[in-house]
Design a protein around this motif. Structure first.
Motif, PDB file in Angstrom:
ATOM      1  N   ALA A  27      79.596 105.726  38.493  1.00  0.00           N
ATOM      2  CA  ALA A  27      80.773 105.968  39.318  1.00  0.00           C
ATOM      3  C   ALA A  27      81.279 107.385  39.085  1.00  0.00           C
ATOM      4  O   ALA A  27      81.305 107.859  37.944  1.00  0.00           O
ATOM      5  N   PHE A  28      81.707 108.057  40.142  1.00  0.00           N
ATOM      6  CA  PHE A  28      82.049 109.470  40.076  1.00  0.00           C
ATOM      7  C   PHE A  28      83.501 109.721  39.694  1.00  0.00           C
ATOM      8  O   PHE A  28      83.859 110.830  39.330  1.00  0.00           O
ATOM      9  N   GLN A  29      84.358 108.721  39.847  1.00  0.00           N
ATOM     10  CA  GLN A  29      85.772 108.912  39.592  1.00  0.00           C
ATOM     11  C   GLN A  29      86.306 107.776  38.729  1.00  0.00           C
ATOM     12  O   GLN A  29      85.732 106.694  38.669  1.00  0.00           O
ATOM     13  N   ARG A  30      87.442 108.041  38.059  1.00  0.00           N
ATOM     14  CA  ARG A  30      88.101 107.002  37.285  1.00  0.00           C
ATOM     15  C   ARG A  30      88.605 105.894  38.205  1.00  0.00           C
ATOM     16  O   ARG A  30      89.053 106.170  39.324  1.00  0.00           O
ATOM     17  N   PRO A  31      88.573 104.627  37.691  1.00  0.00           N
ATOM     18  CA  PRO A  31      87.924 104.235  36.440  1.00  0.00           C
ATOM     19  C   PRO A  31      86.405 104.312  36.592  1.00  0.00           C
ATOM     20  O   PRO A  31      85.865 104.016  37.641  1.00  0.00           O
ATOM     21  N   PHE A  32      85.749 104.734  35.517  1.00  0.00           N
ATOM     22  CA  PHE A  32      84.317 104.977  35.572  1.00  0.00           C
ATOM     23  C   PHE A  32      83.528 103.670  35.626  1.00  0.00           C
ATOM     24  O   PHE A  32      84.089 102.580  35.684  1.00  0.00           O
ATOM     25  N   GLY A  33      82.201 103.817  35.598  1.00  0.00           N
ATOM     26  CA  GLY A  33      81.323 102.699  35.863  1.00  0.00           C
ATOM     27  C   GLY A  33      81.276 101.656  34.763  1.00  0.00           C
ATOM     28  O   GLY A  33      81.775 101.841  33.653  1.00  0.00           O
ATOM     29  N   LEU A  34      80.624 100.552  35.102  1.00  0.00           N
ATOM     30  CA  LEU A  34      80.462  99.423  34.200  1.00  0.00           C
ATOM     31  C   LEU A  34      78.984  99.222  33.897  1.00  0.00           C
ATOM     32  O   LEU A  34      78.105  99.720  34.605  1.00  0.00           O
ATOM     33  N   PHE A  35      78.727  98.468  32.822  1.00  0.00           N
ATOM     34  CA  PHE A  35      77.372  98.039  32.500  1.00  0.00           C
ATOM     35  C   PHE A  35      77.294  96.550  32.835  1.00  0.00           C
ATOM     36  O   PHE A  35      78.113  95.760  32.367  1.00  0.00           O
ATOM     37  N   TYR A  36      76.309  96.179  33.654  1.00  0.00           N
ATOM     38  CA  TYR A  36      76.230  94.831  34.201  1.00  0.00           C
ATOM     39  C   TYR A  36      74.987  94.093  33.713  1.00  0.00           C
ATOM     40  O   TYR A  36      73.996  94.703  33.319  1.00  0.00           O
ATOM     41  N   ARG A  37      75.059  92.768  33.828  1.00  0.00           N
ATOM     42  CA  ARG A  37      73.843  91.964  33.760  1.00  0.00           C
ATOM     43  C   ARG A  37      73.874  90.966  34.912  1.00  0.00           C
ATOM     44  O   ARG A  37      74.933  90.478  35.322  1.00  0.00           O
ATOM     45  N   PHE A  38      72.696  90.688  35.441  1.00  0.00           N
ATOM     46  CA  PHE A  38      72.521  89.740  36.530  1.00  0.00           C
ATOM     47  C   PHE A  38      71.678  88.587  36.010  1.00  0.00           C
ATOM     48  O   PHE A  38      70.570  88.795  35.493  1.00  0.00           O
ATOM     49  N   LEU A  39      72.202  87.374  36.129  1.00  0.00           N
ATOM     50  CA  LEU A  39      71.513  86.165  35.670  1.00  0.00           C
ATOM     51  C   LEU A  39      70.902  85.482  36.881  1.00  0.00           C
ATOM     52  O   LEU A  39      71.588  84.752  37.615  1.00  0.00           O
ATOM     53  N   PRO A  40      69.602  85.705  37.144  1.00  0.00           N
ATOM     54  CA  PRO A  40      68.997  85.170  38.366  1.00  0.00           C
ATOM     55  C   PRO A  40      68.915  83.644  38.340  1.00  0.00           C
ATOM     56  O   PRO A  40      68.681  83.026  37.292  1.00  0.00           O
ATOM     57  N   ASN A  41      69.086  83.040  39.520  1.00  0.00           N
ATOM     58  CA  ASN A  41      68.859  81.598  39.635  1.00  0.00           C
ATOM     59  C   ASN A  41      67.396  81.249  39.443  1.00  0.00           C
ATOM     60  O   ASN A  41      67.060  80.135  39.037  1.00  0.00           O
ATOM     61  N   LYS A  42      66.524  82.214  39.734  1.00  0.00           N
ATOM     62  CA  LYS A  42      65.081  82.010  39.612  1.00  0.00           C
ATOM     63  C   LYS A  42      64.493  83.161  38.807  1.00  0.00           C
ATOM     64  O   LYS A  42      63.831  84.049  39.343  1.00  0.00           O
ATOM     65  N   PRO A  43      64.704  83.188  37.481  1.00  0.00           N
ATOM     66  CA  PRO A  43      64.252  84.326  36.672  1.00  0.00           C
ATOM     67  C   PRO A  43      62.733  84.423  36.589  1.00  0.00           C
ATOM     68  O   PRO A  43      62.035  83.414  36.522  1.00  0.00           O
ATOM     69  N   LEU A  44      62.243  85.667  36.625  1.00  0.00           N
ATOM     70  CA  LEU A  44      60.810  85.953  36.463  1.00  0.00           C
ATOM     71  C   LEU A  44      59.954  85.183  37.457  1.00  0.00           C
ATOM     72  O   LEU A  44      58.837  84.764  37.166  1.00  0.00           O
ATOM     73  N   GLY A  45      60.484  85.032  38.668  1.00  0.00           N
ATOM     74  CA  GLY A  45      59.793  84.228  39.669  1.00  0.00           C
ATOM     75  C   GLY A  45      58.854  84.992  40.569  1.00  0.00           C
ATOM     76  O   GLY A  45      58.265  84.417  41.472  1.00  0.00           O
ATOM     77  N   GLY A  46      58.722  86.288  40.371  1.00  0.00           N
ATOM     78  CA  GLY A  46      57.805  87.063  41.192  1.00  0.00           C
ATOM     79  C   GLY A  46      58.467  87.649  42.419  1.00  0.00           C
ATOM     80  O   GLY A  46      59.696  87.641  42.565  1.00  0.00           O
ATOM     81  N   ILE A  47      57.633  88.175  43.329  1.00  0.00           N
ATOM     82  CA  ILE A  47      58.144  88.861  44.513  1.00  0.00           C
ATOM     83  C   ILE A  47      59.070  87.947  45.300  1.00  0.00           C
ATOM     84  O   ILE A  47      58.736  86.797  45.602  1.00  0.00           O
ATOM     85  N   GLY A  48      60.242  88.465  45.616  1.00  0.00           N
ATOM     86  CA  GLY A  48      61.200  87.719  46.417  1.00  0.00           C
ATOM     87  C   GLY A  48      62.093  86.773  45.649  1.00  0.00           C
ATOM     88  O   GLY A  48      63.063  86.245  46.194  1.00  0.00           O
ATOM     89  N   SER A  49      61.819  86.563  44.360  1.00  0.00           N
ATOM     90  CA  SER A  49      62.603  85.575  43.613  1.00  0.00           C
ATOM     91  C   SER A  49      64.053  86.005  43.427  1.00  0.00           C
ATOM     92  O   SER A  49      64.954  85.154  43.343  1.00  0.00           O
ATOM     93  N   LEU A  50      64.321  87.310  43.364  1.00  0.00           N
ATOM     94  CA  LEU A  50      65.689  87.768  43.173  1.00  0.00           C
ATOM     95  C   LEU A  50      66.565  87.494  44.389  1.00  0.00           C
ATOM     96  O   LEU A  50      67.790  87.545  44.307  1.00  0.00           O
ATOM     97  N   ARG A  51      65.942  87.176  45.518  1.00  0.00           N
ATOM     98  CA  ARG A  51      66.713  86.816  46.702  1.00  0.00           C
ATOM     99  C   ARG A  51      67.365  85.443  46.566  1.00  0.00           C
ATOM    100  O   ARG A  51      68.234  85.089  47.376  1.00  0.00           O
TER     101      ARG A  51
END
Length: 466
Positions: free
Chosen positions: A238-262
Motif C-alpha cells: 500500500a502506498f499511503q497510510r495506513p500501510f499494507g497488511l500481511f495476509y494468509r488465505f485458507l483455501p477450501n480446497k488446498p493443494l488441489g491443482g489448477i483451478g482449485s483456488l476458485r
C-alpha cells in the motif's frame, strides 16, 4: 515499484523523501550492509560485504549487464520487439517472473507486466484470456528449448492492471497479482481491479482470465504457498497510510491443482499482539510468539479498503512497502523494502526480511539493511527475492542510484551478482531501472532476471555452483 497519483501522473515525492533520509544518514552514494541471521538457510551471521561470491563485477562493453568474471548473459526479450506469436509488441515494465520445467528439457517462463493506464506498450488483448479490455497489464509466456533459445513468446493473460511480483504454485502455475485497488469507472476500467489471477504457463487458455476474488481485493504484491498445508501468504504494497497488511488465505480446497483456488476460502490478516507497525523493530533476532490471524471483514473491499476496515479493538499490524514473499524450509519469508517516519511509519529502515513460522506461530526479524561504505556494492530497498541453487538468496534491488541483483551465501556473506548498465537518464544525471523477477531454471544452471525499464529479460549462466 514506481508509483502514481490518483490522476495517473508520476508521484516522485517518495523518491525525494528517500533521498532526504539517505542524506540525513550520510548514506547517499554508498553501499548498504546486510546483517542478521537466516537460521533456516545460513550457517551464521552476515560478514563484511564483498568478501565472497563470484568476485568483482566486470563492466559490460555492450552497456547492458555487468556480471562477475566467468558469467555471461543472453537477452531473451526486450520491450517493443514483436512477440513470436504475432499478437503484438513485447509489453513494457517487466516485473515478477518464474520458471517452470517443460518436456524435453524445455523451460517455461511467465513474466508480469506492471502496466498502468499510462504504460508505453500494453499487453495485447487476446480472445479468451482478457479480463478487462481497458486494462494494459498482464503476463507474457516464453518457452525456451534445451539450449536456452526462445522458441515461443506469447500473451498469457491480458486486461489486468499493475501486475507486480506474484508467485508460483506447487502445481506449476503462476499467480499474477494486481498492485492496485481501482474500481470500475476509474481510469477507464470496465471492471474492478485488485485481484489475483492464475496463469497456466503451458496453456494459458486452461486458466483463462478469472479473478480469484476470495483471495481479496487490495494492492497485491507477492504470494508464497506452504507446500504441506496449502496456505497462501500474500503481501500488500500500500502506498499511503495506513500501510499494507500481511495476509494468509485458507483455501477450501488446498493443494488441489489448477483451478482449485476458485473454490474459495477464508482471507485473514496478521495481528502481532502489541506491535501495530513492524518498522518499530530494529534488532535482528527479535521474535514475537502468539501471532494471531483475524478474519478480513470484507475481502472484496466493496466500500472500504481492507487495511482501513475495522479489525476490532486490538487493531491489526501494518508495515510500509511489503514486497517479496517466498517459502523456505518450514517458514514463509517476506520483505519490507523500506520505512520512513516522514511518510508515516513508526521508524526508519532501509529494508527488512521477516520470517513467520506457522507451527510455532512465531514472527522473527531475520535481516536488516543499513548504511555501509563501499560504493561498488549493493544499495537499499530489497524487492523481489528467491532461493538460489546453493541454498542462499538472490535479491533484486529497487532503490536510488545503481541497481543490483545481490546474493547471500549459506554462510551469510553478501555479494553483488549483477548491475544494470542501461542508463535511462542522461550522462549528467544517470538513472537505472530496478531489477525484478529473479528466478532460476529448474536445474539451477541459469538465472533469469528482468530489468523493469527498459523492459529486458536476461538469462545468466556461469559457475553458480562455486
Amino acid at each position: 515499484m514506481p508509483e502514481t497519483r490518483s490522476d495517473g501522473t508520476p508521484d516522485n515525492s517518495r523518491w525525494a523523501n528517500r533521498r532526504q533520509v539517505l542524506a540525513r544518514s550520510g548514506a547517499v552514494g554508498v553501499g548498504i550492509a546486510f546483517t542478521g541471521v537466516l537460521s533456516e538457510l545460513f550457517a551464521g551471521t552476515a560478514s563484511a560485504l564483498g568478501r565472497s561470491g563470484h568476485g568483482p563485477l566486470v563492466p559490460d562493453p555492450n552497456g547492458l549487464l555487468d556480471l562477475p568474471k566467468g558469467f555471461r548473459y543472453r537477452v531473451l526479450s526486450r520491450e517493443g520487439d514483436q512477440l513470436r506469436s504475432a499478437e503484438g509488441a513485447v509489453p513494457s515494465n517487466h516485473d515478477g517472473m518464474s520458471a517452470f520445467a517443460g518436456r524435453g528439457g524445455r523451460v517455461h517462463l511467465v513474466r508480469n507486466h506492471e502496466n498502468r493506464p499510462t504504460a508505453r506498450i500494453a499487453v495485447p488483448a487476446v480472445k479468451g484470456i482478457t479480463y478487462d479490455p481497458a486494462g494494459k497489464g498482464g503476463c507474457t509466456a516464453l518457452t525456451l528449448d534445451g539450449r536456452g533459445s526462445v522458441v515461443s513468446e506469447r500473451v498469457a493473460i491480458a486486461g489486468t492492471a499493475v501486475n507486480c511480483a506474484g508467485g508460483s504454485t506447487p502445481w506449476d502455475t503462476w499467480l499474477t497479482c494486481e498492485e492496485t485497488e481501482e474500481k470500475v469507472g476509474t481510469s477507464g476500467y470496465t471492471k474492478d481491479h485488485g485481484f489475483v489471477f492464475e496463469v497456466d504457463p503451458v496453456d494459458p487458455h486452461r486458466t483463462g482470465a478469472v479473478p480469484l476474488t476470495a483471495m481479496g481485493r487490495f494492492q497485491h504484491e507477492a504470494i508464497a504457498i506452504d507446500p504441506r498445508r496449502g496456505v497462501v501468504y500474500e503481501t500488500e504494497d500500500a502506498f499511503q497510510r495506513p500501510f499494507g497488511l500481511f495476509y494468509r488465505f485458507l483455501p477450501n480446497k488446498p493443494l488441489g491443482g489448477i483451478g482449485s483456488l476458485r473454490a474459495g476460502g477464508r482471507l485473514q490478516a496478521m495481528r502481532v499482539p502489541g506491535l501495530p507497525d513492524l518498522s518499530s523493530i530494529q534488532e535482528t533476532g527479535a521474535s514475537f510468539d502468539g501471532v494471531e490471524w483475524v478474519d478480513v471483514p470484507d475481502p472484496l473491499a466493496v466500500q472500504t479498503p481492507i487495511r482501513l476496515q475495522d479489525f476490532g479493538p486490538k487493531g491489526i499490524t501494518h508495515a510500509q512497502k511489503l514486497e517479496g514473499c517466498y517459502w523456505g524450509g518450514r517458514c514463509v519469508y517476506f520483505v519490507s523494502s523500506f520505512a520512513h517516519r516522514a511518510e508515516g511509519s513508526a521508524a526508519d529502515h532501509f529494508g527488512q526480511v521477516w520470517r513467520y513460522d506457522p507451527t510455532r506461530r512465531r514472527l522473527t526479524l531475520v535481516v536488516v539493511f543499513g548504511p555501509d561504505t563501499d560504493v561498488q556494492l549493493p544499495g537499499e530497498s530489497p524487492d523481489n527475492i528467491c532461493l538460489a541453487p546453493g541454498g542462499g538468496l538472490m535479491v533484486c534491488e529497487d532503490g536510488d542510484g545503481a541497481q543490483h541483483v545481490f546474493g547471500v551465501t549459506r554462510r551469510g556473506e553478501v555479494y553483488a551478482m549483477a548491475r544494470n548498465r542501461q542508463n535511462t537518464g542522461t550522462p549528467e544525471a544517470p538513472e537505472w531501472g530496478e531489477f525484478a523477477g529473479v528466478t532460476f531454471a529448474p536445474d539451477g544452471r541459469t538465472m533469469y532476471v528482468n530489468c523493469y525499464s527498459p523492459g529486458t529479460t536476461f538469462a545468466v549462466t556461469g559457475p553458480f555452483h562455486r
